[in-house]
Design a protein around this motif. Structure first.
Motif, short mmCIF file in Angstrom:
data_model
loop_
_atom_site.label_atom_id
_atom_site.label_comp_id
_atom_site.label_asym_id
_atom_site.label_seq_id
_atom_site.Cartn_x
_atom_site.Cartn_y
_atom_site.Cartn_z
N PRO A 216 22.13 19.09 88.24
CA PRO A 216 22.26 17.69 88.32
C PRO A 216 21.16 17.18 89.40
N ARG A 217 19.92 17.46 89.26
CA ARG A 217 19.02 16.93 90.18
C ARG A 217 17.81 16.46 89.37
N PRO A 218 17.00 15.39 89.89
CA PRO A 218 15.99 14.88 89.36
C PRO A 218 14.72 15.54 89.24
N TRP A 219 14.46 16.13 87.86
CA TRP A 219 13.33 16.85 88.06
C TRP A 219 12.18 16.09 87.38
N VAL A 220 12.47 14.89 86.75
CA VAL A 220 11.49 14.08 85.93
C VAL A 220 11.34 12.84 86.75
N ALA A 221 10.33 12.16 87.10
CA ALA A 221 10.06 10.97 87.50
C ALA A 221 9.64 10.07 85.82
N TYR A 222 10.19 9.12 85.64
CA TYR A 222 10.28 8.49 84.45
C TYR A 222 9.63 7.08 84.69
N ARG A 223 8.38 6.96 84.09
CA ARG A 223 7.65 5.66 84.60
C ARG A 223 8.16 4.64 83.74
N GLN A 224 8.66 3.28 84.21
CA GLN A 224 8.99 2.14 83.82
C GLN A 224 7.94 1.23 83.51
N ARG A 225 7.40 1.01 82.10
CA ARG A 225 6.34 0.08 81.91
C ARG A 225 6.86 -0.72 80.97
N GLY A 226 6.39 -2.08 81.46
CA GLY A 226 6.75 -3.39 80.61
C GLY A 226 5.99 -3.40 79.37
N ASN A 227 5.02 -2.68 79.11
CA ASN A 227 4.07 -2.79 78.01
C ASN A 227 4.43 -1.51 77.02
N SER A 228 5.53 -0.88 77.02
CA SER A 228 5.89 0.32 76.20
C SER A 228 6.25 -0.22 74.79
N ILE A 229 6.18 0.92 73.87
CA ILE A 229 6.39 0.39 72.40
C ILE A 229 7.65 -0.13 72.04
N LEU A 230 8.53 0.21 72.86
CA LEU A 230 9.91 -0.38 72.61
C LEU A 230 10.05 -1.82 73.35
N ALA A 231 8.99 -2.30 74.00
CA ALA A 231 9.32 -3.46 74.92
C ALA A 231 9.49 -4.72 74.08
N THR A 232 8.93 -4.46 72.72
CA THR A 232 9.46 -5.72 71.87
C THR A 232 10.06 -5.26 70.71
N MET A 233 11.30 -5.89 70.16
CA MET A 233 12.00 -5.27 68.88
C MET A 233 11.55 -5.70 67.40
N THR A 234 11.28 -5.19 66.74
CA THR A 234 11.05 -5.58 65.43
C THR A 234 11.95 -4.90 64.37
N THR A 235 11.79 -5.60 63.05
CA THR A 235 12.91 -5.19 62.14
C THR A 235 12.79 -3.46 61.92
N PRO A 236 11.69 -2.98 61.71
CA PRO A 236 11.71 -1.38 61.71
C PRO A 236 12.37 -0.74 62.80
N LYS A 237 12.14 -1.28 64.21
CA LYS A 237 12.92 -0.72 65.36
C LYS A 237 14.11 -0.70 65.13
#
Length: 342
Positions: A216-237
């Motif tokens: 239970p320790r953080p080993w990874v820093a997860y970068r929050q990006r607004g332009n990630s591939i899931l930032a917008t939803m489509t029917t396939p997603k």
């Protein structure tokens, strides 16, 4: 001997790649034993050229691979799984980074306990962290709901703990390479051409494990990006999100783990979360396309929930009530029965 392979897929991340790889290089054990694979999925920016420059900075420490054509994240990971030689695999996204002490912490657990799976926590990494982000606990996010700091041999408990938090990303779950099998079709690989590939794959990996250790320790820093591939939803997603747990539900049929109440609730809860996430975009008209019709798509999402969840909608609503999860029950029922505007 190579005890660990760190797998870094690269696609148009020139801005972030050096920081990611530096976080790995700075903590590699002096005695070696760690393979660092970096695969370029035919980037259109300067990522490939930067990879070559960095390999000269750290001679002999990076193993560079490159696809002949762009094939997506799943295919990149699959290629690296096939090329890995370490006993354990650690998937690291190229815009994230390892936090200090991560590799040493993992090595200590592997040497002492030799689990099939090691789970770690993470922190959300924002360029401009605000007070509201700290209040949300983004400095330390749990990836698992269950026993910590000890070896556990309970496959159902592993699955339940992963599903209950909903943190199913690959980079917080380090696994024996043997769990992935061979590349002849019988092994486990990420689904090529699908979104929510981690949700579809990591529970199946856990189903192959006999033991796990949660740190239970953080080993990874997860970068929050607004332009990630899931930032917008489509029917396939939306469809892939609602269907991501179907392979797990099918694999669990007839297995004793599915009789564990904790796992049944966790799987139903995660299927409900996937439904709500997809249905919200369908009913609010936020999809980037128009096919199929919203009402048809909404019904497909409900069908996927029924196929993935071991609990019916009514049973899950009652389970929420017994635990006092009023808001979760309300949200689930609202979106399960929602009808998109014509």
């Amino acid at each position: 001997m190579t005890w660990l392979s760190i797998l870094v897929p690269v696609y148009n991340v020139e801005r972030y790649l050096e920081e990611c790889l530096s976080s790995v290089m700075e903590q590699l054990p002096a005695e070696g034993g760690v393979q660092v694979l970096v695969l370029d999925d035919r980037s259109t920016d300067g990522s490939w050229q930067l990879m070559q420059q960095l390999s000269q900075r750290w001679p002999g420490r990076l193993q560079l691979l490159r696809h002949e054509r762009n094939s997506g994240l799943s295919a990149a990971r699959n290629t690296m799984v096939d090329a890995a030689t370490g006993d354990y695999l650690w998937f690291l996204d190229s815009d994230d980074k390892l936090l200090p002490g991560a590799i040493a912490g993992l090595q200590a657990i592997v040497v002492q306990h030799a689990p099939d799976v090691v789970l770690c926590d993470f922190r959300v990494w924002r360029e401009r962290a605000r007070l509201k982000h700290r209040l949300r606990g983004e400095g330390h996010r749990r990836s698992f709901d269950g026993p910590a700091g000890r070896l556990v041999r309970d496959r159902g408990r592993l699955l339940a703990g992963m599903l209950m938090t909903g943190e199913l990303h690959a980079w917080s779950k380090l696994s024996r390479r043997a769990l992935w099998g061979s590349a002849d079709g019988s092994g486990l690989r990420f689904p090529v051409g699908r979104y929510f590939e981690d949700m579809a794959t990591m529970p199946l990996m856990a189903l192959r494990a006999d033991s796990f250790f949660y740190e239970p320790r953080p080993w990874v820093a997860y970068r929050q990006r607004g332009n990630s591939i899931l930032a917008t939803m489509t029917t396939p997603k939306a469809l892939d999100q609602s269907a991501a747990l179907l392979p797990l539900a099918q694999a669990l049929q007839g297995r004793p783990e599915l009789q564990q109440p904790g796992l049944r609730l966790a799987l139903a809860h995660q299927a409900a979360r996937a439904l709500v996430g997809a249905m919200r975009h369908v009913c609010q008209g936020k999809l980037g396309d128009a096919q199929p019709q919203p009402s048809v798509l909404a019904e497909r999402l409900r069908q996927n929930f029924r196929a993935a969840s071991p609990l019916s909608p009514e049973e899950l609503a009652r389970a929420y009530l017994r635990r006092g999860w009023w808001l979760r029950r309300r949200k689930f029922l609202r979106w399960f029965h929602a009808m998109p505007a014509a």
